[in-house]
Design a protein around this motif. Structure first.
Motif, PDB file in Angstrom:
ATOM      1  N   THR A  28      -2.965  10.420   5.754  1.00 34.33           N
ATOM      2  CA  THR A  28      -3.501  10.784   4.457  1.00 34.33           C
ATOM      3  C   THR A  28      -4.605  11.815   4.650  1.00 34.33           C
ATOM      4  O   THR A  28      -5.478  11.654   5.496  1.00 34.33           O
ATOM      5  CB  THR A  28      -3.990   9.545   3.677  1.00 34.33           C
ATOM      6  N   GLN A  52       1.037   3.470   2.183  1.00 40.37           N
ATOM      7  CA  GLN A  52       1.632   3.566   3.522  1.00 40.37           C
ATOM      8  C   GLN A  52       2.888   2.700   3.620  1.00 40.37           C
ATOM      9  O   GLN A  52       3.921   3.128   4.122  1.00 40.37           O
ATOM     10  CB  GLN A  52       0.629   3.124   4.589  1.00 40.37           C
ATOM     11  N   LEU A 101     -11.358   8.358   0.621  1.00 42.03           N
ATOM     12  CA  LEU A 101     -10.871   6.989   0.747  1.00 42.03           C
ATOM     13  C   LEU A 101     -12.050   6.028   0.894  1.00 42.03           C
ATOM     14  O   LEU A 101     -13.091   6.387   1.457  1.00 42.03           O
ATOM     15  CB  LEU A 101      -9.957   6.845   1.963  1.00 42.03           C
ATOM     16  N   ASP A 122      -7.722   4.542  -2.366  1.00 38.65           N
ATOM     17  CA  ASP A 122      -8.049   5.843  -2.955  1.00 38.65           C
ATOM     18  C   ASP A 122      -9.283   5.674  -3.834  1.00 38.65           C
ATOM     19  O   ASP A 122      -9.279   4.874  -4.771  1.00 38.65           O
ATOM     20  CB  ASP A 122      -6.861   6.358  -3.769  1.00 38.65           C
ATOM     21  N   GLY A 155      -8.793   6.702  10.583  1.00 38.17           N
ATOM     22  CA  GLY A 155      -8.940   6.575   9.137  1.00 38.17           C
ATOM     23  C   GLY A 155      -7.839   7.248   8.347  1.00 38.17           C
ATOM     24  O   GLY A 155      -7.553   6.869   7.220  1.00 38.17           O
ATOM     25  N   ASN A 156      -7.200   8.257   8.926  1.00 35.36           N
ATOM     26  CA  ASN A 156      -6.153   8.973   8.189  1.00 35.36           C
ATOM     27  C   ASN A 156      -4.772   8.388   8.398  1.00 35.36           C
ATOM     28  O   ASN A 156      -3.910   8.530   7.542  1.00 35.36           O
ATOM     29  CB  ASN A 156      -6.139  10.446   8.585  1.00 35.36           C
ATOM     30  N   SER A 157      -4.540   7.773   9.536  1.00 31.97           N
ATOM     31  CA  SER A 157      -3.173   7.322   9.807  1.00 31.97           C
ATOM     32  C   SER A 157      -3.073   5.800   9.884  1.00 31.97           C
ATOM     33  O   SER A 157      -1.970   5.284   9.961  1.00 31.97           O
ATOM     34  CB  SER A 157      -2.688   7.917  11.129  1.00 31.97           C
ATOM     35  N   SER A 158      -4.188   5.098   9.888  1.00 32.07           N
ATOM     36  CA  SER A 158      -4.257   3.640  10.004  1.00 32.07           C
ATOM     37  C   SER A 158      -3.835   3.149  11.379  1.00 32.07           C
ATOM     38  O   SER A 158      -3.661   1.958  11.582  1.00 32.07           O
ATOM     39  CB  SER A 158      -3.418   2.942   8.929  1.00 32.07           C
ATOM     40  N   LYS A 159      -3.661   4.046  12.333  1.00 28.64           N
ATOM     41  CA  LYS A 159      -3.241   3.627  13.669  1.00 28.64           C
ATOM     42  C   LYS A 159      -4.454   3.134  14.459  1.00 28.64           C
ATOM     43  O   LYS A 159      -5.508   3.748  14.435  1.00 28.64           O
ATOM     44  CB  LYS A 159      -2.614   4.807  14.411  1.00 28.64           C
ATOM     45  N   GLY A 181      -8.345   3.668  -7.004  1.00 25.65           N
ATOM     46  CA  GLY A 181      -8.293   2.280  -6.561  1.00 25.65           C
ATOM     47  C   GLY A 181      -6.934   1.859  -6.009  1.00 25.65           C
ATOM     48  O   GLY A 181      -6.711   0.685  -5.765  1.00 25.65           O
ATOM     49  N   TRP A 182      -6.037   2.799  -5.788  1.00 28.45           N
ATOM     50  CA  TRP A 182      -4.723   2.446  -5.228  1.00 28.45           C
ATOM     51  C   TRP A 182      -4.863   2.208  -3.733  1.00 28.45           C
ATOM     52  O   TRP A 182      -5.531   2.974  -3.046  1.00 28.45           O
ATOM     53  CB  TRP A 182      -3.712   3.582  -5.433  1.00 28.45           C
ATOM     54  N   ALA A 183      -4.194   1.163  -3.262  1.00 27.43           N
ATOM     55  CA  ALA A 183      -4.224   0.884  -1.828  1.00 27.43           C
ATOM     56  C   ALA A 183      -3.457   1.973  -1.098  1.00 27.43           C
ATOM     57  O   ALA A 183      -2.323   2.281  -1.450  1.00 27.43           O
ATOM     58  CB  ALA A 183      -3.577  -0.462  -1.547  1.00 27.43           C
ATOM     59  N   VAL A 184      -4.092   2.572  -0.110  1.00 26.01           N
ATOM     60  CA  VAL A 184      -3.413   3.609   0.667  1.00 26.01           C
ATOM     61  C   VAL A 184      -2.809   2.993   1.924  1.00 26.01           C
ATOM     62  O   VAL A 184      -1.653   3.196   2.232  1.00 26.01           O
ATOM     63  CB  VAL A 184      -4.384   4.749   1.012  1.00 26.01           C
ATOM     64  N   TRP A 185      -3.609   2.216   2.648  1.00 25.99           N
ATOM     65  CA  TRP A 185      -3.063   1.479   3.786  1.00 25.99           C
ATOM     66  C   TRP A 185      -3.909   0.244   4.027  1.00 25.99           C
ATOM     67  O   TRP A 185      -4.998   0.100   3.486  1.00 25.99           O
ATOM     68  CB  TRP A 185      -2.955   2.339   5.044  1.00 25.99           C
ATOM     69  N   ARG A 186      -3.376  -0.640   4.829  1.00 26.69           N
ATOM     70  CA  ARG A 186      -4.180  -1.768   5.266  1.00 26.69           C
ATOM     71  C   ARG A 186      -3.884  -2.036   6.729  1.00 26.69           C
ATOM     72  O   ARG A 186      -2.774  -1.797   7.195  1.00 26.69           O
ATOM     73  CB  ARG A 186      -3.926  -3.005   4.425  1.00 26.69           C
ATOM     74  N   SER A 224       0.861  -1.178   0.000  1.00 25.92           N
ATOM     75  CA  SER A 224       0.000   0.000   0.000  1.00 25.92           C
ATOM     76  C   SER A 224       0.898   1.229   0.000  1.00 25.92           C
ATOM     77  O   SER A 224       2.110   1.132   0.224  1.00 25.92           O
ATOM     78  CB  SER A 224      -0.891  -0.001   1.240  1.00 25.92           C
ATOM     79  N   PHE A 249       2.403   8.282   9.518  1.00 28.88           N
ATOM     80  CA  PHE A 249       1.807   8.252   8.189  1.00 28.88           C
ATOM     81  C   PHE A 249       0.432   8.882   8.294  1.00 28.88           C
ATOM     82  O   PHE A 249      -0.291   8.654   9.257  1.00 28.88           O
ATOM     83  CB  PHE A 249       1.675   6.816   7.685  1.00 28.88           C
ATOM     84  N   PHE A 278      -9.826  -3.413  -7.713  1.00 32.09           N
ATOM     85  CA  PHE A 278      -8.773  -3.604  -6.724  1.00 32.09           C
ATOM     86  C   PHE A 278      -8.851  -5.047  -6.258  1.00 32.09           C
ATOM     87  O   PHE A 278      -9.935  -5.579  -6.042  1.00 32.09           O
ATOM     88  CB  PHE A 278      -9.009  -2.656  -5.541  1.00 32.09           C
ATOM     89  N   HIS A 279      -7.709  -5.674  -6.076  1.00 27.51           N
ATOM     90  CA  HIS A 279      -7.746  -7.077  -5.694  1.00 27.51           C
ATOM     91  C   HIS A 279      -7.217  -7.301  -4.275  1.00 27.51           C
ATOM     92  O   HIS A 279      -6.061  -7.025  -3.985  1.00 27.51           O
ATOM     93  CB  HIS A 279      -6.938  -7.910  -6.684  1.00 27.51           C
TER      94      HIS A 279
END
Lengths: 280, 613
Positions: free
Chosen positions: A214, A113, B478, B492, B533-537, B496-501, A111, A212, B462-463
């Motif tokens: 977004t 990130q 997102l 995104d 949602g913005n930092s994936s934390k 469709g780009w992965a931003v985080w998981r 990703s 990180f 997206f896969h």
């Protein structure tokens, strides 16, 4: 990043020529100022700007990578650290993101990130290995698809500057921590003696944790990245006022650095201002 | 200095023990006693500075250490034997402590140190520091940390390196001195008093018990790494005592070392609870937090049907509507749960109905999509797909969008039930489509997530590695959804780009909900998660006793979510703290709906519950 199937839109069978050539291809317009300041002998900051634009029938994607790094360590170590970190970071991101952006296939499924974090880790390792005893801040913005993806360590900052000014990054400094915990006020922070004590920097310990973040691009705003040589000297309202006075990002960046020098220029000043043009 | 050198014709240097800050320490033999081996430690002041003023200050500080040590007499403090200067080089001769410092002991151990041992060291240290604080004049050690504490050959604790200890002079300010991480906030301002040593001892004990070095953590961030989470063997009372010692404000710490020591002694081998006279000194024992009151919430009403309720009800226009696995769509009065009408499909109803003007639309396992008149409960139209419909309808631009196990997304004219188009994809579509802007987003059992335009043309795909049954939600550009591959994805929405998981420990079937930037979702690992949602934390997680496959709902700063452990949980959105839980008689796998007054949900115990809000 997972592979993306971009489907071409149906080609129009009509052959009517366009009335006018488009003037509004979305792209970045950036400006930067890079100044040693009035006190220091050398400039330990480093800036990197990479933008990519492609125009095709179906898509017109573009992206930008903007990096500011502020080195420390003295005896040329600081300047080397910021350059090494910024270059390593940018190389890794353009290698992974940039290649795929240009249609290159990628085996990995990282990703954004993960791409940014691994780039920061590589920068960290590079500095630890090659320039022990030094360190650097690193604040990077990957801008793509009207989103700003930030990777950040230290106390260089990213802001949106438009009708208002909004700081996006959070400093990794002792003084910021004390403010967060409510032990000192923002006002006291400005006078705090250990203002320059960083809690985290690139190149100091193994396995640093990257901030990180977004955020959607704030429509009508500029993205500004800068080192503490700017924000430590000019207040937010001053930065906002000067930015508003200059329609060109380059002029705005220069005017900001000039004002920081007028106020004494105690540290190196790096300013990077990015505008998005042609986006509706 | 070279090994083999004899100083003052008396001390034969045998080896280098170590160096620190401004000094070297050697092991030497005292030749005054030739027939026995009497070992001493010789500390040499290092002073590389060419600046005479700096050199003078350093000598002064070295002399001060010598003078200070000479006045102290405590078994845990090394005795001083001699002090001399040879051509601008100053030496201090001290008792040689044969042992290891606590930092080395910690580094060499692969596991946690025994809690009783650490508590014993802590209590002994309190005793020696108490001695220093009550010395005349009082001495503040200022640099308590594992590497300045030794355990000698008899396993007695010894305090070494008085390099920066100082006589306490109230109201004197100076610069930061001590070791970052162990030093209290006031020491950063150049102030140090007896309570600064309380803090540093707390930091030392925290390090010894948690194995987390405070020098590499942000200062004063103890609350970010709770001791008992890092080392479950630490008793609650000991944790509280250490946290009291680590209070940011000096006046909130133990008022003196004796009291701190008495509290620590309780946790030594064979220690007993002590009664402390001063209420100030008692570590803040927080009341045991009761688990949320169970079923103190009385339902407004309960409605029973003939089979499990796996879907999500809706509340609209004076009606509660819910599909059940008994093939029926029920319409009930919101105030009482009274039956109004029911509509029978020919297969189970597992989704969430959607309201279209005066109709209600729902998919069924009978392969059809049914539109029913809200007032009469009579069918308006039905639309046939080629396989069971387990997706829920979404209304946009006058069309109903719904997936089917026939591996298609169907766009149906909402008023007449005529098919507008179908988009064929790689597997059954069980997630609920999301309509946003001029795109429809949905997940597929093949693991793909699609964005199609309003003509059904695929704009991106997206896969994920496994099925996406979870329905996407959107915020700030997102798209968020879970997958059976255990991950929650942020993608995104334009490209469709992965931003985080974000990785959970099991499949994510639950559909995320978002409010105030926090994404909330359940996982089959039994947890309900709150993720930024913005930092994936991860902001929090809440542990339930069963898989969480149902969809959470957020209302008024509260999260409501069911679990297979049969409970409906109400948590605080910002903290994940339990407010209350409500037990049903079956696993809860569906979602929840709410209006201002109540929330309604179904359970596999065949019942629909309405709880007051």
């Amino acid at each position: 990043m997972a592979p993306i199937t971009r489907v071409r839109s149906r080609r129009s069978t009509k052959s009517a020529p366009p009335a006018e050539l488009p003037h509004d291809i979305p792209m970045f317009r950036s400006g930067l100022a890079y100044d040693v300041g009035r006190v220091r002998q050398s400039n330990e900051d480093c800036l990197v700007v990479i933008t990519s634009l492609q125009q095709g029938d179906a898509v017109s994607p573009y992206y930008g990578l903007f990096v500011v790094a502020d080195g420390m360590g003295g005896h040329e170590l600081g300047e080397k650290a910021s350059l090494l970190a910024a270059q390593t970071f940018a190389r890794e991101v353009t290698g992974k993101f940039g290649v795929q952006f240009l249609g290159g296939s990628s085996e990995n499924y990282e990703s954004i990130q993960e791409v940014l974090e691994s780039a920061m880790n590589l920068a960290n390792q590079a500095v630890m290995l090659n320039l022990p005893g030094s360190g650097t801040t690193l604040t990077a913005a990957l801008v793509f698809s009207k989103q700003v993806f930030l990777a950040h360590i230290g106390d260089s900052r990213a802001y949106f500057v438009g009708k208002e000014i909004r700081q996006i990054t959070h400093d990794h400094s002792l003084v910021q921590r004390l403010v967060d915990q409510g032990h000192i006020s923002t006002e006291e922070a400005g006078r705090f003696a250990q203002r320059n004590v960083l809690l985290k920097a690139v190149g100091q310990v193994e396995g640093i944790e990257t901030d990180f973040l977004t955020v959607p691009w704030e429509h009508g705003s500029r993205l500004m990245l800068c080192s503490d040589g700017l924000w430590g000297v000019l207040s937010d309202s001053e930065i906002l006022r000067i930015s508003k006075n200059y329609p060109s990002p380059q002029d705005a960046a220069i005017a900001l650095a000039r004002q920081a020098n007028t106020m004494g220029g105690p540290d190196n000043i790096s300013v990077l201002i990015v505008e998005m043009v042609g986006e509706k | 200095m070279v090994v083999g050198t004899t100083l003052e014709n008396r001390y034969l240097v045998i080896r280098v023990i170590g160096s620190g800050g401004m000094s070297w320490v050697y092991q030497a033999r005292d030749m005054r006693f030739p027939s026995v081996t009497r070992l001493v430690a010789v500390k040499e002041m290092l002073n590389p500075s060419k600046d005479a003023a700096i050199r003078a200050t350093a000598v002064q500080s070295f002399e001060r250490e010598a003078n200070l040590l000479a006045t102290l007499n405590h078994p845990a403090i090394p005795r001083i034997y001699d002090y001399f200067t040879i051509s601008e080089r100053s030496f201090l001769v001290m008792e040689f402590v044969n042992g290891k410092d606590l930092e080395a002991i910690l580094t060499e151990s692969s596991d946690f140190l025994p809690v009783t041992q650490v508590a014993h060291w802590g209590a002994d240290l309190c005793s020696v520091i108490h001695y220093l604080h009550h010395h005349e004049p009082p001495v503040i050690f200022r640099d308590i940390k594992p590497s300045n504490i030794m355990s000698d050959e008899h396993e007695n604790i010894r305090l070494v390196d008085f390099g920066i200890a100082k006589l306490f002079e109230p109201d004197r300010k100076g610069t930061m001195i001590g070791t970052e991480g162990y030093s209290p906030p006031e020491q950063y301002r150049g102030e140090a008093g007896p309570l600064s040593d309380v803090y540093a001892l707390g930091a030392t004990l925290h390090h010894l018990l948690s194995r987390r070095d405070p020098r590499i953590e942000p200062p004063f961030s103890w609350h970010d790494r709770p001791l008992r989470q890092l080392n479950p063997a630490v008793p609650e009372g000991l944790d509280q005592a250490i946290m009291k010692a680590l209070a940011y404000e000096p006046e909130q710490r133990f008022p003196d070392m004796k009291i701190f020591g008495a509290v620590l002694a309780q946790f030594e081998e064979g220690g007993h609870p002590v009664v402390i006279q001063s209420s100030e000194a008692t570590p803040g024992v927080s009341a045991v937090i009761p688990s949320g009151p169970e079923n103190t919430i009385k339902p407004k009403w309960v409605f029973s049907c003939e089979d499990e309720i796996r879907g999500t009800p809706v509340i609209t226009k004076g009606m509660v509507l819910a599909g059940a696995y008994d093939n029926n769509l029920y319409a009930l009065k919101p105030s009482t749960g009274e039956f109004i009408w029911k509509y029978a499909a020919e297969g189970g109803l597992t989704g969430r109905p959607a309201i279209v003007e005066d109709m209600i639309v729902v998919g069924s396992e009978d392969k059809r999509v049914h539109a029913v008149n809200l007032t009469t409960g009579k069918v308006v139209w039905t639309y046939y797909t080629e396989a069971p419909v387990r997706s829920s309808p979404t209304l946009a631009e006058g069309h109903v969008f719904i997936g089917s196990d026939d591996a298609k997304l169907h766009a149906i004219n909402a008023l007449y039930g005529r098919g507008a188009w179908k988009t064929e994809v790689d597997g059954p579509v069980r997630s609920t489509p999301l309509a946003s802007g001029d795109r429809i987003y949905f997940g597929c059992e093949s693991g793909d997530v699609y964005a199609v335009d309003l003509r059904g043309e695929i704009k991106w795909k997206f896969h994920a590695k496994r099925s996406v049954t979870s329905s996407p939600c959107e915020a700030s550009g997102l798209l968020y959804f879970g997958s059976v591959d255990n991950l929650l994805y942020a993608v995104d929405i334009k490209s469709g780009w992965a931003v985080w998981r974000f990785r959970s420990n099991h499949a994510i079937i639950s559909s995320p909900a978002i409010s105030q930037g926090i994404i909330v979702f359940g996982s089959a690992d039994g947890r309900i998660y709150g993720v930024d949602g913005n930092s994936s934390k991860k902001k929090w997680h809440f542990e339930t006793e069963g898989q969480v496959t149902g969809n959470p709902m957020i209302s008024q700063g509260l999260v409501f979510c069911g679990s297979v452990d049969k409970n409906l949980y109400c948590l605080e959105l910002l903290t994940g703290k339990l407010r209350w839980k409500f037990a049903t008689e079956g696993p809860i796998t569906g979602g929840i709906t709410a209006n201002e007054e109540m929330l309604v949900f179904g359970s596999t115990d065949h019942k629909l519950y309405a709880l007051p809000l």
